[in-house]
Design a protein around this motif. Structure first.
Motif, PDB file in Angstrom:
ATOM      1  N   SER A 288       0.832  -1.224   0.000  1.00  0.00           N
ATOM      2  CA  SER A 288       0.000   0.000   0.000  1.00  0.00           C
ATOM      3  C   SER A 288       0.860   1.265   0.000  1.00  0.00           C
ATOM      4  O   SER A 288       0.403   2.319  -0.416  1.00  0.00           O
ATOM      5  N   GLU A 289       2.108   1.142   0.450  1.00  0.00           N
ATOM      6  CA  GLU A 289       3.030   2.282   0.409  1.00  0.00           C
ATOM      7  C   GLU A 289       3.634   2.456  -0.981  1.00  0.00           C
ATOM      8  O   GLU A 289       4.402   3.385  -1.214  1.00  0.00           O
ATOM      9  N   GLY A 290       3.329   1.521  -1.894  1.00  0.00           N
ATOM     10  CA  GLY A 290       3.792   1.642  -3.265  1.00  0.00           C
ATOM     11  C   GLY A 290       5.024   0.821  -3.604  1.00  0.00           C
ATOM     12  O   GLY A 290       5.568   0.962  -4.706  1.00  0.00           O
ATOM     13  N   GLN A 291       5.473  -0.017  -2.693  1.00  0.00           N
ATOM     14  CA  GLN A 291       6.639  -0.853  -2.998  1.00  0.00           C
ATOM     15  C   GLN A 291       6.242  -1.968  -3.962  1.00  0.00           C
ATOM     16  O   GLN A 291       5.105  -2.439  -3.947  1.00  0.00           O
ATOM     17  N   SER A 292       7.201  -2.386  -4.766  1.00  0.00           N
ATOM     18  CA  SER A 292       6.926  -3.486  -5.701  1.00  0.00           C
ATOM     19  C   SER A 292       6.908  -4.811  -4.930  1.00  0.00           C
ATOM     20  O   SER A 292       7.467  -4.921  -3.846  1.00  0.00           O
ATOM     21  N   LYS A 293       6.249  -5.801  -5.537  1.00  0.00           N
ATOM     22  CA  LYS A 293       6.179  -7.124  -4.905  1.00  0.00           C
ATOM     23  C   LYS A 293       7.578  -7.711  -4.731  1.00  0.00           C
ATOM     24  O   LYS A 293       7.866  -8.354  -3.723  1.00  0.00           O
ATOM     25  N   ARG A 294       8.431  -7.473  -5.696  1.00  0.00           N
ATOM     26  CA  ARG A 294       9.809  -7.975  -5.618  1.00  0.00           C
ATOM     27  C   ARG A 294      10.546  -7.362  -4.433  1.00  0.00           C
ATOM     28  O   ARG A 294      11.227  -8.064  -3.676  1.00  0.00           O
ATOM     29  N   ASP A 295      10.407  -6.042  -4.264  1.00  0.00           N
ATOM     30  CA  ASP A 295      11.075  -5.364  -3.145  1.00  0.00           C
ATOM     31  C   ASP A 295      10.520  -5.819  -1.798  1.00  0.00           C
ATOM     32  O   ASP A 295      11.268  -6.003  -0.840  1.00  0.00           O
ATOM     33  N   VAL A 296       9.212  -6.020  -1.728  1.00  0.00           N
ATOM     34  CA  VAL A 296       8.582  -6.489  -0.494  1.00  0.00           C
ATOM     35  C   VAL A 296       9.112  -7.877  -0.147  1.00  0.00           C
ATOM     36  O   VAL A 296       9.479  -8.153   1.006  1.00  0.00           O
ATOM     37  N   ALA A 297       9.159  -8.744  -1.135  1.00  0.00           N
ATOM     38  CA  ALA A 297       9.646 -10.100  -0.911  1.00  0.00           C
ATOM     39  C   ALA A 297      11.080 -10.073  -0.396  1.00  0.00           C
ATOM     40  O   ALA A 297      11.424 -10.769   0.572  1.00  0.00           O
ATOM     41  N   ARG A 298      11.904  -9.271  -1.018  1.00  0.00           N
ATOM     42  CA  ARG A 298      13.310  -9.174  -0.623  1.00  0.00           C
ATOM     43  C   ARG A 298      13.436  -8.635   0.805  1.00  0.00           C
ATOM     44  O   ARG A 298      14.179  -9.169   1.620  1.00  0.00           O
ATOM     45  N   GLU A 299      12.689  -7.597   1.096  1.00  0.00           N
ATOM     46  CA  GLU A 299      12.766  -6.961   2.418  1.00  0.00           C
ATOM     47  C   GLU A 299      12.303  -7.895   3.537  1.00  0.00           C
ATOM     48  O   GLU A 299      12.884  -7.932   4.614  1.00  0.00           O
ATOM     49  N   LEU A 300      11.262  -8.670   3.286  1.00  0.00           N
ATOM     50  CA  LEU A 300      10.702  -9.540   4.318  1.00  0.00           C
ATOM     51  C   LEU A 300      11.269 -10.965   4.308  1.00  0.00           C
ATOM     52  O   LEU A 300      10.942 -11.773   5.180  1.00  0.00           O
ATOM     53  N   GLY A 301      12.094 -11.260   3.307  1.00  0.00           N
ATOM     54  CA  GLY A 301      12.721 -12.583   3.248  1.00  0.00           C
ATOM     55  C   GLY A 301      11.756 -13.697   2.889  1.00  0.00           C
ATOM     56  O   GLY A 301      11.861 -14.816   3.392  1.00  0.00           O
ATOM     57  N   ILE A 302      10.801 -13.396   2.015  1.00  0.00           N
ATOM     58  CA  ILE A 302       9.851 -14.404   1.553  1.00  0.00           C
ATOM     59  C   ILE A 302       9.860 -14.393   0.017  1.00  0.00           C
ATOM     60  O   ILE A 302      10.443 -13.503  -0.590  1.00  0.00           O
ATOM     61  N   SER A 303       9.208 -15.365  -0.591  1.00  0.00           N
ATOM     62  CA  SER A 303       9.231 -15.439  -2.049  1.00  0.00           C
ATOM     63  C   SER A 303       8.259 -14.432  -2.663  1.00  0.00           C
ATOM     64  O   SER A 303       7.280 -14.017  -2.029  1.00  0.00           O
ATOM     65  N   GLU A 304       8.543 -14.078  -3.913  1.00  0.00           N
ATOM     66  CA  GLU A 304       7.631 -13.188  -4.640  1.00  0.00           C
ATOM     67  C   GLU A 304       6.272 -13.856  -4.806  1.00  0.00           C
ATOM     68  O   GLU A 304       5.235 -13.191  -4.759  1.00  0.00           O
ATOM     69  N   ARG A 305       6.283 -15.163  -4.979  1.00  0.00           N
ATOM     70  CA  ARG A 305       5.034 -15.919  -5.120  1.00  0.00           C
ATOM     71  C   ARG A 305       4.182 -15.779  -3.863  1.00  0.00           C
ATOM     72  O   ARG A 305       2.967 -15.630  -3.940  1.00  0.00           O
ATOM     73  N   SER A 306       4.818 -15.815  -2.700  1.00  0.00           N
ATOM     74  CA  SER A 306       4.083 -15.656  -1.437  1.00  0.00           C
ATOM     75  C   SER A 306       3.468 -14.268  -1.345  1.00  0.00           C
ATOM     76  O   SER A 306       2.323 -14.114  -0.911  1.00  0.00           O
ATOM     77  N   VAL A 307       4.221 -13.257  -1.772  1.00  0.00           N
ATOM     78  CA  VAL A 307       3.697 -11.885  -1.757  1.00  0.00           C
ATOM     79  C   VAL A 307       2.486 -11.802  -2.678  1.00  0.00           C
ATOM     80  O   VAL A 307       1.442 -11.255  -2.305  1.00  0.00           O
ATOM     81  N   HIS A 308       2.603 -12.372  -3.857  1.00  0.00           N
ATOM     82  CA  HIS A 308       1.495 -12.372  -4.828  1.00  0.00           C
ATOM     83  C   HIS A 308       0.273 -13.081  -4.245  1.00  0.00           C
ATOM     84  O   HIS A 308      -0.859 -12.592  -4.343  1.00  0.00           O
TER      85      HIS A 308
END
Length: 183
Positions: free
Chosen positions: A156-176
Motif C-alpha cells: 500500500s506504500e507503493g513498494q513493488s512485490k519484488r522489493d517487499v519479498a526481498r525486504e521480508l525474506g519471503i518469495s515473490e510468489r508468497s507476496v502475490h
C-alpha cells in the motif's frame, strides 16, 4: 596416463586432502587436481581435470563420494569420461571401468544407491503419515502468511512485490498469493 582428483568439503579437512593426494600419487597419477569445496558448490578443479583427460587416460579418485554428489551426477560424469574415451578408477572400491567387470560393478553400485535412496524416501513418507495421524506432525510453520499485514502495508506504500519479498525474506510468489487473497 593416470589423472587424479582429490576433494574435501572444508578447510578443516586439510589432512584428508593431503592423504588423498598421497594415495593418488602412490597409485601412479602423473597429474593430480585438488580442491576444497562442498559437493554442491561449483568445482572448477574437477572440470579442469576432466577436460585435461585424453583418450586412453584413466581418471582416478580415492572414494566415490569425493567425485559425485548423486547417482545422477555420477552418471553424467561417467558419460562425459566415456565420451572422451577415458576410464574411471575408484581406489576404495577396487573399481576400474576400463574392464567389463568394473563397468558392471559401477552399474550395480549405482542401482543399489538409487534403491537405497528410494527406500529412505518411502520410510520418510510413512513416518510423516504416521506422525500426522497421531497429531504430532504439523508441517513447517507458514512463515509468509504470518507476515501478511507487513506485506499489505508495504504494498500500500507503493513498494513493488519484488522489493517487499526481498525486504521480508519471503518469495515473490508468497507476496502475490497474499495480495490476491485480500481482493
Amino acid at each position: 596416463m593416470l589423472i587424479g582428483y582429490a576433494r574435501t568439503s572444508t578447510l578443516e579437512q586439510l589432512a584428508g586432502l593431503e592423504a588423498q593426494q598421497k594415495e593418488l600419487e602412490a597409485t601412479g597419477c602423473e597429474k593430480v587436481w585438488s580442491e576444497q569445496t562442498s559437493s554442491v558448490s561449483k568445482r572448477d578443479k574437477l572440470a579442469e581435470a576432466m577436460s585435461f583427460c585424453r583418450e586412453g587416460d584413466v581418471f582416478v579418485v580415492t572414494k566415490l563420494d569425493r567425485l559425485a554428489r548423486s547417482v545422477r551426477h555420477l552418471g553424467e560424469i561417467i558419460e562425459a569420461l566415456e565420451g572422451q574415451g577415458v576410464g574411471l578408477r575408484v581406489l576404495s572400491l577396487g573399481l576400474d571401468t576400463t574392464t567389463a567387470t568394473g563397468k558392471l560393478m559401477l552399474n550395480v553400485l549405482g542401482s543399489v544407491a538409487q534403491f537405497e535412496r528410494e527406500m529412505m524416501l518411502e520410510r520418510q513418507k510413512e513416518g510423516i503419515a504416521k506422525a500426522k495421524a497421531e497429531g504430532k506432525y504439523k508441517g513447517r510453520k507458514p512463515t509468509a502468511r504470518l507476515k501478511s499485514e507487513q506485506v499489505l502495508a508495504l504494498i500500500s506504500e507503493g513498494q513493488s512485490k519484488r522489493d517487499v519479498a526481498r525486504e521480508l525474506g519471503i518469495s515473490e510468489r508468497s507476496v502475490h498469493r497474499i495480495c490476491t487473497s485480500q481482493h
